[in-house]
Design a protein around this motif. Structure first.
Motif, PDB file in Angstrom:
ATOM      1  N   ASN A  95       1.015  -1.293  -0.282  1.00 10.49           N
ATOM      2  CA  ASN A  95       0.312   0.127   0.337  1.00 10.49           C
ATOM      3  C   ASN A  95       1.226   0.879   0.072  1.00 10.49           C
ATOM      4  OD1 ASN A  95      -1.780   2.135   0.623  1.00 10.49           O
ATOM      5  ND2 ASN A  95      -3.211   0.489   1.967  1.00 10.49           N
ATOM      6  N   SER A  96       0.360   2.170  -1.155  1.00  5.95           N
ATOM      7  CA  SER A  96       1.533   3.380  -0.896  1.00  5.95           C
ATOM      8  C   SER A  96       1.834   3.819   0.224  1.00  5.95           C
ATOM      9  CB  SER A  96       0.844   4.041  -2.675  1.00  5.95           C
ATOM     10  OG  SER A  96      -0.101   4.487  -2.518  1.00  5.95           O
ATOM     11  N   ASN A  97       0.002   3.966   0.928  1.00  2.00           N
ATOM     12  CA  ASN A  97       0.030   4.884   2.139  1.00  2.00           C
ATOM     13  C   ASN A  97       0.614   4.696   3.338  1.00  2.00           C
ATOM     14  OD1 ASN A  97      -1.704   7.719   0.751  1.00  2.00           O
ATOM     15  ND2 ASN A  97      -2.942   5.812   0.841  1.00  2.00           N
ATOM     16  N   VAL A  98       0.431   3.259   3.131  1.00  2.00           N
ATOM     17  CA  VAL A  98       2.044   2.286   4.086  1.00  2.00           C
ATOM     18  C   VAL A  98       3.166   2.963   4.225  1.00  2.00           C
ATOM     19  CG1 VAL A  98       1.871   0.637   5.003  1.00  2.00           C
ATOM     20  CG2 VAL A  98      -0.346   0.695   4.838  1.00  2.00           C
ATOM     21  N   CYS A  99       3.452   2.672   2.869  1.00  2.00           N
ATOM     22  CA  CYS A  99       4.960   2.805   2.334  1.00  2.00           C
ATOM     23  C   CYS A  99       5.615   4.296   3.022  1.00  2.00           C
ATOM     24  CB  CYS A  99       4.958   2.615   1.296  1.00  2.00           C
ATOM     25  SG  CYS A  99       5.477   1.149   0.360  1.00  2.00           S
ATOM     26  N   LYS A 100       4.366   5.415   2.340  1.00  2.00           N
ATOM     27  CA  LYS A 100       4.362   6.488   2.770  1.00  2.00           C
ATOM     28  C   LYS A 100       4.908   6.432   4.788  1.00  2.00           C
ATOM     29  CE  LYS A 100       2.219   8.981  -1.450  1.00  2.00           C
ATOM     30  NZ  LYS A 100       1.311   9.467  -1.450  1.00  2.00           N
ATOM     31  N   VAL A 101       3.431   6.530   5.355  1.00  4.83           N
ATOM     32  CA  VAL A 101       4.258   6.481   6.920  1.00  4.83           C
ATOM     33  C   VAL A 101       5.577   5.365   7.500  1.00  4.83           C
ATOM     34  CG1 VAL A 101       3.041   5.707   9.534  1.00  4.83           C
ATOM     35  CG2 VAL A 101       1.796   6.346   7.086  1.00  4.83           C
ATOM     36  N   VAL A 102       5.770   4.473   7.012  1.00  7.56           N
ATOM     37  CA  VAL A 102       7.177   3.738   7.125  1.00  7.56           C
ATOM     38  C   VAL A 102       8.176   4.101   6.773  1.00  7.56           C
ATOM     39  CG1 VAL A 102       8.160   1.945   6.756  1.00  7.56           C
ATOM     40  CG2 VAL A 102       5.909   1.458   7.109  1.00  7.56           C
ATOM     41  N   ASP A 103       7.804   5.306   5.000  1.00 13.48           N
ATOM     42  CA  ASP A 103       9.191   5.885   5.250  1.00 13.48           C
ATOM     43  C   ASP A 103       9.613   7.059   5.860  1.00 13.48           C
ATOM     44  OD1 ASP A 103       9.383   4.188   3.114  1.00 13.48           O
ATOM     45  OD2 ASP A 103       9.617   4.929   1.100  1.00 13.48           O
ATOM     46  N   SER A 104       9.107   7.606   6.219  1.00 18.00           N
ATOM     47  CA  SER A 104       8.264   8.648   7.418  1.00 18.00           C
ATOM     48  C   SER A 104       9.949   8.660   8.922  1.00 18.00           C
ATOM     49  CB  SER A 104       7.880   9.362   7.727  1.00 18.00           C
ATOM     50  OG  SER A 104       6.833   8.552   8.081  1.00 18.00           O
ATOM     51  N   TYR A 105       9.176   7.690   9.257  1.00 17.73           N
ATOM     52  CA  TYR A 105       9.884   6.560  10.460  1.00 17.73           C
ATOM     53  C   TYR A 105      10.822   6.426  10.349  1.00 17.73           C
ATOM     54  CZ  TYR A 105       5.535   6.891  13.354  1.00 17.73           C
ATOM     55  OH  TYR A 105       4.768   7.308  14.538  1.00 17.73           O
ATOM     56  N   MET A 106      11.129   5.632   9.410  1.00 14.09           N
ATOM     57  CA  MET A 106      12.539   5.131   9.038  1.00 14.09           C
ATOM     58  C   MET A 106      13.524   6.326   8.845  1.00 14.09           C
ATOM     59  SD  MET A 106      12.687   1.469   7.244  1.00 14.09           S
ATOM     60  CE  MET A 106      11.854   0.641   7.603  1.00 14.09           C
ATOM     61  N   ALA A 107      12.541   7.818   7.774  1.00 11.83           N
ATOM     62  CA  ALA A 107      13.826   8.868   6.615  1.00 11.83           C
ATOM     63  C   ALA A 107      14.364   9.413   8.944  1.00 11.83           C
ATOM     64  CB  ALA A 107      13.059   9.715   6.729  1.00 11.83           C
ATOM     65  N   ARG A 108      13.193   9.092   9.741  1.00 12.27           N
ATOM     66  CA  ARG A 108      13.696  10.170  10.922  1.00 12.27           C
ATOM     67  C   ARG A 108      14.654   9.015  11.378  1.00 12.27           C
ATOM     68  NH1 ARG A 108       8.464  10.065  13.683  1.00 12.27           N
ATOM     69  NH2 ARG A 108       7.330  10.931  11.495  1.00 12.27           N
ATOM     70  N   ALA A 109      14.563   7.296  11.661  1.00 10.11           N
ATOM     71  CA  ALA A 109      15.724   7.182  11.846  1.00 10.11           C
ATOM     72  C   ALA A 109      16.503   6.746  11.735  1.00 10.11           C
ATOM     73  CB  ALA A 109      15.301   5.257  12.595  1.00 10.11           C
ATOM     74  N   TRP A 110      16.798   7.279   9.837  1.00  8.99           N
ATOM     75  CA  TRP A 110      18.148   7.516   9.321  1.00  8.99           C
ATOM     76  C   TRP A 110      18.939   8.722   9.796  1.00  8.99           C
ATOM     77  CZ3 TRP A 110      20.194  10.015   5.347  1.00  8.99           C
ATOM     78  CH2 TRP A 110      20.834  10.368   5.236  1.00  8.99           C
ATOM     79  N   ARG A 111      18.002   9.240  10.086  1.00 10.85           N
ATOM     80  CA  ARG A 111      19.248  11.118  10.066  1.00 10.85           C
ATOM     81  C   ARG A 111      19.407  11.283  11.642  1.00 10.85           C
ATOM     82  NH1 ARG A 111      14.425  13.108   7.378  1.00 10.85           N
ATOM     83  NH2 ARG A 111      12.960  13.527   9.609  1.00 10.85           N
ATOM     84  N   ALA A 112      18.533  10.154  13.032  1.00  8.77           N
ATOM     85  CA  ALA A 112      18.926  10.571  14.142  1.00  8.77           C
ATOM     86  C   ALA A 112      20.344   9.286  14.036  1.00  8.77           C
ATOM     87  CB  ALA A 112      18.633   9.739  15.004  1.00  8.77           C
ATOM     88  N   HIS A 113      20.485   8.615  13.262  1.00 13.40           N
ATOM     89  CA  HIS A 113      21.775   7.670  13.617  1.00 13.40           C
ATOM     90  C   HIS A 113      22.777   8.209  12.577  1.00 13.40           C
ATOM     91  CE1 HIS A 113      23.788   4.233  14.379  1.00 13.40           C
ATOM     92  NE2 HIS A 113      24.440   3.805  12.963  1.00 13.40           N
ATOM     93  N   ARG A 114      22.176   8.352  11.136  1.00 10.57           N
ATOM     94  CA  ARG A 114      23.879   9.069  11.181  1.00 10.57           C
ATOM     95  C   ARG A 114      24.092  10.437  11.545  1.00 10.57           C
ATOM     96  NH1 ARG A 114      24.399  13.401   6.101  1.00 10.57           N
ATOM     97  NH2 ARG A 114      25.909  12.430   4.706  1.00 10.57           N
ATOM     98  N   ALA A 115      23.750  10.965  12.375  1.00 12.99           N
ATOM     99  CA  ALA A 115      23.723  12.986  12.655  1.00 12.99           C
ATOM    100  C   ALA A 115      24.800  11.884  14.234  1.00 12.99           C
ATOM    101  CB  ALA A 115      22.411  13.524  13.796  1.00 12.99           C
ATOM    102  N   LYS A 116      24.473  10.873  14.573  1.00 11.43           N
ATOM    103  CA  LYS A 116      25.701  10.068  15.914  1.00 11.43           C
ATOM    104  C   LYS A 116      26.596  10.034  14.718  1.00 11.43           C
ATOM    105  CE  LYS A 116      21.650   8.660  18.687  1.00 11.43           C
ATOM    106  NZ  LYS A 116      20.925   7.407  19.156  1.00 11.43           N
ATOM    107  N   ILE A 117      26.977   9.356  13.873  1.00 13.62           N
ATOM    108  CA  ILE A 117      27.913   8.489  13.402  1.00 13.62           C
ATOM    109  C   ILE A 117      29.180   9.689  12.698  1.00 13.62           C
ATOM    110  CG2 ILE A 117      28.629   7.624  11.082  1.00 13.62           C
ATOM    111  CD1 ILE A 117      25.938   5.847  10.995  1.00 13.62           C
TER     112      ILE A 117
END
Length: 101
Positions: free
Chosen positions: A71-93
């Protein structure tokens, strides 16, 4: 998680791209875990990560949660959560590498 256990249900608010069920924190932590352990940080921004890299990450969520990653709407929600996690971890690195020089 035991294979005999049921997958956790999720409810989404597609306008705000949020999980609105009681399992919100478990979903957020699982997204963070999946991104840290399975995603490459060679891209400058999450938007530049190709769909071929994102799709297996989404499918890893289906082991714990009852979601339809097609489902494209579910993918957008999942991607928004993963984007936040990705940015936070990249900032820590980045902070760690700046600290050690």
């Amino acid at each position: 998680m035991k294979t005999s256990m049921k997958r956790l249900p999720l409810e989404f608010d597609f306008q705000t791209r949020r999980v609105i069920s009681e399992t919100n924190s478990a979903f957020m932590h699982e997204c963070d875990y999946i991104v840290r352990n399975n995603c490459s940080f060679q891209f400058k921004d999450w938007r530049l990560v190709p769909n071929e890299v994102r799709m297996p990450l989404r499918y890893k969520l289906t082991t714990l949660f009852d979601i339809d990653v097609e489902n494209s709407n579910v993918c957008k929600v999942v991607d928004s959560y993963m984007a936040r996690a990705w940015r936070a971890h990249r900032a820590k690195i980045c902070a760690r590498f700046k600290e050690i020089g």
